[in-house]
Design a protein around this motif. Structure first.
Motif, PDB file in Angstrom:
ATOM      1  N   TRP A  28       0.831  -1.205   0.000  1.00 24.40           N
ATOM      2  CA  TRP A  28       0.000   0.000   0.000  1.00 24.40           C
ATOM      3  C   TRP A  28       0.864   1.253   0.000  1.00 24.40           C
ATOM      4  N   LYS A  29       0.416   2.280  -0.726  1.00 20.27           N
ATOM      5  CA  LYS A  29       1.090   3.580  -0.760  1.00 20.27           C
ATOM      6  C   LYS A  29       0.416   4.488   0.260  1.00 20.27           C
ATOM      7  N   THR A  30       1.199   5.032   1.184  1.00 16.19           N
ATOM      8  CA  THR A  30       0.670   5.928   2.204  1.00 16.19           C
ATOM      9  C   THR A  30       0.456   7.319   1.615  1.00 16.19           C
ATOM     10  N   GLN A  31      -0.278   8.133   2.342  1.00 13.69           N
ATOM     11  CA  GLN A  31      -0.348   9.557   2.012  1.00 13.69           C
ATOM     12  C   GLN A  31       0.933  10.208   2.506  1.00 13.69           C
ATOM     13  N   PRO A  32       1.343  11.322   1.898  1.00 13.29           N
ATOM     14  CA  PRO A  32       2.534  12.024   2.407  1.00 13.29           C
ATOM     15  C   PRO A  32       2.329  12.486   3.852  1.00 13.29           C
ATOM     16  N   ASP A  33       3.387  12.364   4.640  1.00 17.44           N
ATOM     17  CA  ASP A  33       3.422  12.843   6.018  1.00 17.44           C
ATOM     18  C   ASP A  33       4.767  13.536   6.192  1.00 17.44           C
ATOM     19  N   HIS A  39       5.832   2.892   0.790  1.00 17.92           N
ATOM     20  CA  HIS A  39       5.122   1.683   0.405  1.00 17.92           C
ATOM     21  C   HIS A  39       5.219   0.753   1.607  1.00 17.92           C
ATOM     22  N   VAL A  40       4.052   0.309   2.087  1.00 19.01           N
ATOM     23  CA  VAL A  40       3.975  -0.528   3.279  1.00 19.01           C
ATOM     24  C   VAL A  40       3.465  -1.905   2.873  1.00 19.01           C
ATOM     25  N   LYS A  41       4.213  -2.941   3.225  1.00 21.54           N
ATOM     26  CA  LYS A  41       3.811  -4.314   2.922  1.00 21.54           C
ATOM     27  C   LYS A  41       3.019  -4.864   4.095  1.00 21.54           C
ATOM     28  N   ASN A 106      -9.355  -1.439  -3.388  1.00 24.01           N
ATOM     29  CA  ASN A 106      -7.975  -0.947  -3.441  1.00 24.01           C
ATOM     30  C   ASN A 106      -7.756   0.294  -2.596  1.00 24.01           C
ATOM     31  N   SER A 107      -8.645   0.526  -1.650  1.00 22.66           N
ATOM     32  CA  SER A 107      -8.552   1.688  -0.772  1.00 22.66           C
ATOM     33  C   SER A 107      -8.483   1.223   0.683  1.00 22.66           C
ATOM     34  N   LEU A 108      -7.587   1.833   1.433  1.00 22.67           N
ATOM     35  CA  LEU A 108      -7.422   1.509   2.846  1.00 22.67           C
ATOM     36  C   LEU A 108      -7.459   2.820   3.625  1.00 22.67           C
ATOM     37  N   LYS A 109      -8.300   2.883   4.625  1.00 22.90           N
ATOM     38  CA  LYS A 109      -8.376   4.060   5.494  1.00 22.90           C
ATOM     39  C   LYS A 109      -7.760   3.671   6.828  1.00 22.90           C
ATOM     40  N   TRP A 125      -4.916   5.301   1.989  1.00 26.09           N
ATOM     41  CA  TRP A 125      -3.853   4.637   1.261  1.00 26.09           C
ATOM     42  C   TRP A 125      -4.439   3.975   0.010  1.00 26.09           C
ATOM     43  N   GLN A 126      -3.586   3.795  -0.998  1.00 28.69           N
ATOM     44  CA  GLN A 126      -3.982   3.123  -2.224  1.00 28.69           C
ATOM     45  C   GLN A 126      -3.129   1.879  -2.424  1.00 28.69           C
ATOM     46  N   ARG A 127      -3.757   0.823  -2.941  1.00 25.84           N
ATOM     47  CA  ARG A 127      -3.037  -0.427  -3.176  1.00 25.84           C
ATOM     48  C   ARG A 127      -2.039  -0.255  -4.308  1.00 25.84           C
TER      49      ARG A 127
END
Length: 129
Positions: A28-33, A39-41, A106-109, A125-127
């Motif tokens: 998953w791709k995180t939002q910018p912080d 990218h988080v596995k 494909n969306s993760l909150k 986040w997006q897959r």
């Protein structure tokens, strides 16, 4: 005795298959912080889901952060309806928060909360995979 062992092996195999089919498993791709994203596995960890930072990016592109390999999503236990509860680590301030997560396609909150869940910071986040 032999049948019991075979049944146990088959049961373990089915449990692994069921967990692998969890909708949160993947990259998953995180939002910018603070100007960077990752990218988080997400993988099974016991009866939960855990997420480890695989790659990091900023405005210049991919870079080697000291956080690569660290766990960002910690012991998110599924409730069976696409919702999870566990903990979230925020690298920018090195704090761990009460975590909530929802997966839909494909969306993760993801949210990290304090004060018993009353105050939360959220990301979408997006897959990637």
């Amino acid at each position: 005795m032999k049948r019991t062992i075979i049944a146990a092996i088959v049961g373990i195999g089915f449990a692994g298959t069921a967990m692998a089919a969890d909708p949160a498993v993947g990259v998953w791709k995180t939002q910018p912080d603070d100007g960077a994203y990752a990218h988080v596995k997400m993988t099974p960890c016991g009866g939960a889901i855990c997420g480890t930072i695989q790659r990091t990016f900023n405005a210049s592109g991919e870079y080697k952060s000291e956080n690569i390999g660290k766990q960002l999503v910690i012991d998110m236990k599924p409730d069976g309806s696409g919702k999870y509860a566990g903990k979230v680590w925020r690298p920018s301030n090195n704090k761990i928060y009460i975590g909530k997560m929802t997966v839909a396609g494909n969306s993760l909150k993801l949210s990290g909360c304090v004060a018993g869940g009353l105050l939360c910071s959220k990301q979408d986040w997006q897959r990637v995979q």
